[in-house]
Design an enzyme around this catalytic site. Sequence first.
Site, short mmCIF file in Angstrom:
data_model
loop_
_atom_site.label_atom_id
_atom_site.label_comp_id
_atom_site.label_asym_id
_atom_site.label_seq_id
_atom_site.Cartn_x
_atom_site.Cartn_y
_atom_site.Cartn_z
NE ARG A 19 68.97 95.80 105.24
CZ ARG A 19 69.01 96.49 104.10
NH1 ARG A 19 69.35 97.75 104.11
NH2 ARG A 19 68.74 95.89 102.95
CB SER A 111 72.26 96.51 101.74
OG SER A 111 72.21 96.98 100.43
CG HIS A 112 72.68 101.01 100.70
ND1 HIS A 112 71.74 100.06 100.38
CD2 HIS A 112 71.99 102.12 101.07
CE1 HIS A 112 70.53 100.59 100.52
NE2 HIS A 112 70.65 101.82 100.95
CE LYS A 121 70.17 93.19 100.22
NZ LYS A 121 71.04 93.68 99.10
CG ASP A 245 75.85 97.72 97.54
OD1 ASP A 245 76.48 96.82 96.96
OD2 ASP A 245 74.67 97.57 97.92
CG ASP A 247 74.74 93.67 99.54
OD1 ASP A 247 74.78 94.83 99.08
OD2 ASP A 247 73.73 92.96 99.47
CG ASP A 249 72.98 94.14 96.07
OD1 ASP A 249 73.39 95.27 96.41
OD2 ASP A 249 72.08 93.53 96.68
NE ARG A 250 72.61 100.35 96.44
CZ ARG A 250 72.00 101.44 96.94
NH1 ARG A 250 70.77 101.72 96.58
NH2 ARG A 250 72.63 102.21 97.78
CG HIS A 332 69.70 96.95 93.17
ND1 HIS A 332 70.30 95.93 93.88
CD2 HIS A 332 69.31 97.86 94.09
CE1 HIS A 332 70.26 96.20 95.17
NE2 HIS A 332 69.68 97.37 95.33
#
Length: 467
Positions: A19, A111-112, A121, A245, A247, A249-250, A332
Amino acid sequence: MSDTCRPLDSEVLREYDIRGRVGVNLSADDAFTIGRAFAAILKARCAHLPTLTCAVGYDGRLSSPALEARLVEGLAQSGVNVVRIGLGPTPMLSFANATLDVAAALMVTGSHNAPQDNGVKMTLGGKPFYGRDIQELGRVAAAGAFADGKGDVRDVDIFETYVERVLEGYGEGRELTVAWDPGNGAAGRGVESLAARLPGTHHVINSAIDGTFPAHHPDPTVEANLDQLKALVAEKRCDLGFAFDGDGDRIGVVDSQGRVVWGDQLLVLLAGEVLAEQPGATIIADVKASQVFVDEIKRLGGVPLIWKSGHSCIKSKMIETDAPLAGEMSAHLFFKHRYYGFDDALYAAVRLLGVVARAGGSLDALLDALPKTHNTPEIRFACPEDRKFQVAQEVRDRLAGERGVDVLAIDGVRVTTPDGWWLLRASNTQAVLCVRCESPTTDGLERLKAQLTAQLEASGITAPSWG
């Protein structure tokens, strides 16, 4: 663009993924290097396989297409075949990894994080690629120890198959009125498709995928980012609302009153049907989870397990224990029960919809039925990088053997006393310490805060403002 690889900036080699800030310490050429280095590791670990294929996807950030293109080039120039699934949420790539004949999967996503951030990832052999794996990738990149070859690259459209599989999580139940806010993230198209096919009435906002995130920051665990969703729930008189979020996944969840349903509460609500089918199963949460999670999972006939924070840590423990359900306070949520064991916020939303649709009452009623506690939010405050882990160790050492205190030291220190519990842990990704306290009583909460404050001061650290 250059095919000459250079070492990666050490700051982008995080604990759980790669990241960085695009144009500062992460570039498209770095993505090429990542592809080359990952391919070398993949070939070394999977030499027994006749062919090696990797699935690659990317999120809606403005920099993602260029990073994905160069990542694919790096893999292919190393002799790895690539299946490109295109733009979509990270769970769609995880679905590809679980259902296609691939040895690994790489997702270009920030991601977020802020719009300027991005990263990768990684999964190899069905397991998270993190921690020491990522450090190894950095060493391979620095040494230029790559493998050469010519891999095939092809596009595969799995969107419809993925959406249909997610819909299977619903089951039957009464019709509900639902609000959805994918926050202009990569889940937008999937949310639109689910909302069009699920029973009930559905209202969707911010579904256009836009890497500038014009509506609000793409992190549903920050309550301020749920303001638009709460307003939509109130305006349309919805039974509940979902946010996602960047992407996908949350998950973020609010009830009809706009109250946030946090990650550990979601686990309890989802665990009922899981444990009815698999009594005695292990249900995993991270060290930030409430004692309510522990007590309620026991009451439902399950075995609660508190484990390290971090989606890669939770997923690895889930594989180890064969747990059917797991999750984090960061929302998650991982389903092995009737699914594949990866974190998928869209699938979690559909599963929760099914639970509420089959319940005798509303989500509000289910939430109200949970035991009440008094707690602080997770508070994060600056601590020098070279001190953050030392501070947690110093606290562990001081508390060793202290009577009336139970210390769980798997991830920082989670200290249980007759008043409740408090947590101190170091962030794996930032120069910060994280603290949280919870008690059945307000007086107990104040005593826990005082205990934690005293421990921080004993290590020369100024305690945060408790608010």
